[in-house]
Design a protein around this motif. Structure first.
Motif, short mmCIF file in Angstrom:
data_model
loop_
_atom_site.label_atom_id
_atom_site.label_comp_id
_atom_site.label_asym_id
_atom_site.label_seq_id
_atom_site.Cartn_x
_atom_site.Cartn_y
_atom_site.Cartn_z
N GLU A 105 36.34 -19.46 2.02
CA GLU A 105 37.34 -20.23 2.77
C GLU A 105 37.29 -19.83 4.25
O GLU A 105 37.37 -20.66 5.15
CB GLU A 105 38.73 -19.95 2.21
N GLU A 106 37.10 -18.54 4.52
CA GLU A 106 36.96 -18.08 5.90
C GLU A 106 35.77 -18.76 6.57
O GLU A 106 35.86 -19.24 7.70
CB GLU A 106 36.76 -16.56 5.95
N ILE A 118 32.02 -27.97 -2.80
CA ILE A 118 32.66 -27.25 -1.70
C ILE A 118 34.06 -26.81 -2.10
O ILE A 118 34.48 -25.69 -1.83
CB ILE A 118 32.73 -28.14 -0.43
N ASP A 119 34.80 -27.71 -2.77
CA ASP A 119 36.15 -27.36 -3.23
C ASP A 119 36.13 -26.11 -4.09
O ASP A 119 36.93 -25.19 -3.90
CB ASP A 119 36.76 -28.51 -4.04
N ALA A 139 35.16 -23.02 -2.09
CA ALA A 139 36.15 -22.58 -1.11
C ALA A 139 37.33 -21.86 -1.73
O ALA A 139 38.19 -21.34 -1.00
CB ALA A 139 36.65 -23.78 -0.30
N ARG A 140 37.40 -21.81 -3.04
CA ARG A 140 38.50 -21.08 -3.65
C ARG A 140 38.35 -19.59 -3.44
O ARG A 140 39.32 -18.84 -3.50
CB ARG A 140 38.58 -21.39 -5.16
N PHE A 181 34.42 -21.55 5.76
CA PHE A 181 34.77 -22.96 5.93
C PHE A 181 35.47 -23.19 7.27
O PHE A 181 35.11 -24.08 8.04
CB PHE A 181 35.68 -23.40 4.78
N TYR A 182 36.49 -22.37 7.53
CA TYR A 182 37.25 -22.58 8.77
C TYR A 182 36.45 -22.17 10.00
O TYR A 182 36.61 -22.75 11.07
CB TYR A 182 38.59 -21.87 8.71
N THR A 183 35.60 -21.17 9.85
CA THR A 183 34.74 -20.81 10.98
C THR A 183 33.88 -22.01 11.36
O THR A 183 33.74 -22.35 12.54
CB THR A 183 33.83 -19.62 10.60
#
Lengths: 337, 225
Positions: A36-37, A26-27, A30-31, A39-41
């Motif tokens: 990343e968007e 995931i790290d 998410a780069r 992820f936050y959604t």
């Protein structure tokens, strides 16, 4: 790698059920900005469906509106337009006055940091000088900030027996000795206060490391939490470092080397590359990786003039005969093939 | 309760804005597409910022607070942190500099600040006893996104190691923000007992957390060498 990162996997991660390997994937994933968007959604959705508690949004918005009102105009005057009041309205007026006063105090209290202080700050790679209300001058190195009270700084105020500032990062101070002999105190997140009357010195405080260098005058260092502890008095040329609760004191002939950054000069004295990397991160916000551990130990000496990160990277890579590759905010040092 | 926040805004937030403003070197970058869900908000912010931020409140205040509280443990502190982010967002017109979604910016920022707050909190009260500190050369802010997840999960695990009664008292104090007197009368205990339980609980939690997360020192001893 084409491992699919799904919403279910992210939910598992938020729940603490992901394995170390999954988290690492995931790290990496998410780069990428689009990921990343996503992820936050997913995080928002997860928080909405698994909240720790329900916050009072209405109340928060009311407070926000008060903030906006106070931010764009002067605080409401409490003196009523007319002082002619019939006696039966007097009580109501007094109540209104009291309520307004409480509200104003409450709001001021909540945003006391905003109202009471002014913050000077530099960005990555920026060096800038300001003159404070008492005539003292401060030059901040890159990525630093200084918080100064708005009131009672230039001129004494009953609430401020000293001139207190709060530093994060690195700054050189040229402090004016005031007529009323008020001490100038530099506070930081580290447990060491720097107290002076009038003098020139440099303070460095990042993470848990701190360094104070005296150019001229007299400086006293004091532990803010322990009044009875011994204080340290410095003379020009003294360098005090604080790291991992250890205090070290040394004396140098030329304390100005510690403020060389004011002239965009970087001075290295057998400094290992690993430490140079840390300095690049602190001053330019760069994320540095060193490909081969052997070159991390190599040292660089000399002074380099550099007005930008790229200039400095060029100088360092030439000096050490290594390669510096930069992509946006990431830098990779690697041995020359 | 008097609470003073040191400057929690770290260099990462400044680089955050620089990165998202599309300034790369040597790489062609398309600005990330603004989120379709936020089109109305984006438009409102351009014509009426105050109202635009209010829309952000309605959509994100709740999830931001409940996320922050996982780190900082107190509802009041979480709400203060989140509010401060919104106020700054409005006052400094940060919305003009953002090319990612507002959701991303807000959540990155709150995680950043909650992390800083927690580190500061842990460093403020830990007594100096050990000689060996982890030698961390790591950068100050986690750059791996799931490290935040790991942190708040560690916080939760730490709380769960407490014996049941102590945990209950601790949560009433920390999470709910109740005072010793209130807790004492609610649970029919002495104020002193409540104080001791809360103290022991926070010591235990700190001990569990600091080995992994904490590198800082506190005021107590260094000058009395």
């Amino acid at each position: 790698m084409n491992f699919p990162i799904t919403k279910e996997l992210l939910f598992a991660c938020f729940n603490g059920q992901a394995t170390a390997l999954q988290k690492q994937l995931i790290d990496e994933w998410a780069r990428q900005p689009e990921n990343e968007e996503f992820f936050y959604t997913c995080l928002v959705e997860w928080e909405l469906t698994h909240p720790q508690y329900q916050a009072d949004v209405t109340k928060a918005i009311d407070q926000y509106r008060e903030f906006v009102a106070n931010h764009t105009s002067k605080p409401a005057s409490l003196v009523p337009e007319t002082l002619e009041l019939k006696s039966r309205h007097l009580l109501l007026f007094q109540w209104y006055l009291a309520a307004s006063l409480v509200a104003l105090l409450g709001i001021s209290w909540l945003f006391r940091a905003e109202l009471l202080n002014r913050t000077y700050a530099t960005e990555a790679g920026e060096v800038r000088t300001w003159t404070l209300a008492d005539g003292s001058r401060v030059t901040l190195n890159a990525n630093s900030s200084l918080r100064v009270p708005r009131f009672g700084f230039g001129r004494a105020w009953s609430g401020s027996p000293t001139r207190e500032v709060f530093l994060e990062g690195e700054g050189e101070f040229s402090v004016i000795h005031t007529q009323d002999h008020r001490q100038f105190v530099v506070k930081t997140a580290n447990p060491l206060d720097v107290r002076v009357l009038g003098t020139e010195f440099t303070v460095y405080s990042r993470d848990s490391r701190m360094r104070v260098v005296l150019n001229q005058g007299k400086v006293q260092l004091r532990n803010p939490a322990d009044e009875s502890a011994r204080t340290i008095d410095l003379v020009p040329g003294d360098v005090i470092t604080l790291e991992h609760q250890k205090v070290q004191r040394k004396h140098v002939e030329d304390p100005k080397q510690y403020s060389a950054w004011k002239d965009h000069l970087f001075v290295f004295n057998a400094t290992p590359l690993s430490q140079v990397a840390k300095m690049l991160q602190e001053n330019y916000g760069l994320k540095v990786t060193i490909a081969e551990p052997e070159i991390a130990q190599e040292t660089v000496s000399g002074s380099f003039k550099a007005t930008s990160a790229d200039e400095l990277l060029k100088s360092i890579s030439k000096a050490l005969d290594i390669q510096a590759t930069r992509r946006g905010k990431t830098v990779l040092f690697s041995a020359n093939p | 309760m008097v609470r003073v926040f040191p400057a929690f805004r770290q260099l990462n937030e400044i680089t955050l804005l620089e990165t998202t403003s599309g300034e790369g070197s040597g790489e062609s970058q398309l600005p990330p597409k603004p989120d379709d869900n936020e089109i109305l908000i984006r438009h409102t912010l351009s014509v009426d910022p105050e109202q635009g931020v209010e829309l952000l409140y309605r959509r994100y205040y709740q999830p931001l607070c409940t996320h922050a509280v996982r780190f900082v443990g107190s509802r009041e502190i979480a709400e203060d942190l989140v509010s401060e982010i919104f106020y700054q967002f409005y006052a400094d017109k940060i919305f003009q500099q953002i090319n990612t979604s507002y959701r991303s910016y807000l959540f990155r920022t709150v995680r950043n600040r909650a992390y800083n707050y927690l580190r500061w909190e842990l460093s403020r009260k830990t007594p100096l006893e050990e000689k060996d500190y982890p030698s961390a050369q790591e950068s100050q802010q986690p750059d791996a996104i799931t490290q935040y997840e790991e942190l708040y999960q560690d916080v939760e695990k730490a709380i769960n190691t407490l014996p049941i009664e102590r945990r209950k008292i601790y949560l009433l104090y920390q999470f709910e923000g109740k005072r010793f007197k209130e807790i004492a009368s609610d649970l029919k205990l002495s104020v002193r007992t409540v104080e001791v339980q809360v103290y022991r609980a926070s010591q235990a939690i700190r001990k569990v957390l600091k080995d992994k997360w904490l590198l800082l020192l506190t005021a107590a001893l260094f000058l009395s060498r």
